[in-house]
Design a protein around this motif. Sequence first.
Motif, PDB file in Angstrom:
ATOM      1  N   UNK A 190      42.976  38.927  28.056  1.00 16.73           N
ATOM      2  CA  UNK A 190      43.543  39.562  26.863  1.00 16.73           C
ATOM      3  C   UNK A 190      42.832  39.095  25.598  1.00 16.73           C
ATOM      4  N   UNK A 191      42.509  37.802  25.524  1.00 15.19           N
ATOM      5  CA  UNK A 191      41.874  37.248  24.325  1.00 15.19           C
ATOM      6  C   UNK A 191      40.431  37.701  24.158  1.00 15.19           C
ATOM      7  N   UNK A 192      39.766  38.007  25.268  1.00 16.68           N
ATOM      8  CA  UNK A 192      38.344  38.378  25.209  1.00 16.68           C
ATOM      9  C   UNK A 192      38.117  39.881  25.349  1.00 16.68           C
ATOM     10  N   UNK A 193      39.197  40.636  25.545  1.00 17.12           N
ATOM     11  CA  UNK A 193      39.056  42.078  25.680  1.00 17.12           C
ATOM     12  C   UNK A 193      38.511  42.508  27.019  1.00 17.12           C
ATOM     13  N   UNK A 194      38.621  41.633  28.020  1.00 18.01           N
ATOM     14  CA  UNK A 194      38.156  41.958  29.363  1.00 18.01           C
ATOM     15  C   UNK A 194      39.330  42.389  30.235  1.00 18.01           C
ATOM     16  N   UNK A 195      39.058  42.588  31.510  1.00 22.02           N
ATOM     17  CA  UNK A 195      40.096  43.049  32.424  1.00 22.02           C
ATOM     18  C   UNK A 195      40.112  42.176  33.666  1.00 22.02           C
ATOM     19  N   UNK A 196      41.198  42.260  34.420  1.00 20.09           N
ATOM     20  CA  UNK A 196      41.321  41.514  35.667  1.00 20.09           C
ATOM     21  C   UNK A 196      41.048  42.432  36.844  1.00 20.09           C
ATOM     22  N   UNK A 197      40.336  41.896  37.814  1.00 23.68           N
ATOM     23  CA  UNK A 197      40.079  42.631  39.047  1.00 23.68           C
ATOM     24  C   UNK A 197      40.750  41.880  40.182  1.00 23.68           C
ATOM     25  N   UNK A 198      41.597  42.564  40.941  1.00 23.07           N
ATOM     26  CA  UNK A 198      42.322  41.928  42.040  1.00 23.07           C
ATOM     27  C   UNK A 198      41.668  42.266  43.373  1.00 23.07           C
ATOM     28  N   UNK A 199      41.550  41.239  44.216  1.00 26.71           N
ATOM     29  CA  UNK A 199      41.002  41.414  45.555  1.00 26.71           C
ATOM     30  C   UNK A 199      42.053  40.994  46.578  1.00 26.71           C
TER      31      UNK A 199
END
Length: 214
Positions: A190-199
């Motif tokens: 959230x702080x870096x503007x990225x996203x999470x990828x779940x495996x």
Amino acid sequence: MKQSDGFGKFLEQLRGKMSLRDAAYKSGLSHAYIRDLELERNRSTNDKIKPSPDTLKKLSDAYNISYTELMIKAGYLDNQETQAALPEIDLKEVMFIELGAKEITYHQQDSKMVRNMNSLVDFSGFLDKLDEHMFKKVDNDLFVNLHHLRKYMEKEGKLFFDDQGQGKYVTMSALRQKKYHDLILRSVAANTGNSLEYNFGRKTGKSASIISIK
């Protein structure tokens, strides 16, 4: 300020008929450490010991006694202390906080501020305020503001406050890392503007990693 004479005996009297293991369960401290506090010495090294404010808060909850009274008897507060409960510091600008035996250190991006522990007359109120500002305890007497996290090195348990991982950082305990792993990943994303990828895997179950959004 000096710890009052007989403080260990006072703690033992507070425990009363409660067993050491029951006291440990209620406080979250080990029964061996509680007994050491009552004897005012580390039985392994024979060194004198003094409980930290965080430990006193746990004991005050377990024994249902005023935290301020324990702080006074332990020598952290003067009996005539009238200072305001909390220092006027903008917690939004603070990256992490260290609680020492006598001082509180507030770390900001380019500076740090030190306050006397006497300012924490209301320790439970202080902890509530930290929680409101998304601070989490990541090690003994170390609290981190999740809003400032920018990089997470999982293997080392290091939390950085810059994208490159070259500036200030703190290291989490293994127990806290396990507890807050997913929360930290979400905060960094959230702080870096990225996203999470779940495996998902049969053996490993669900795991998450941060991916950049371009």
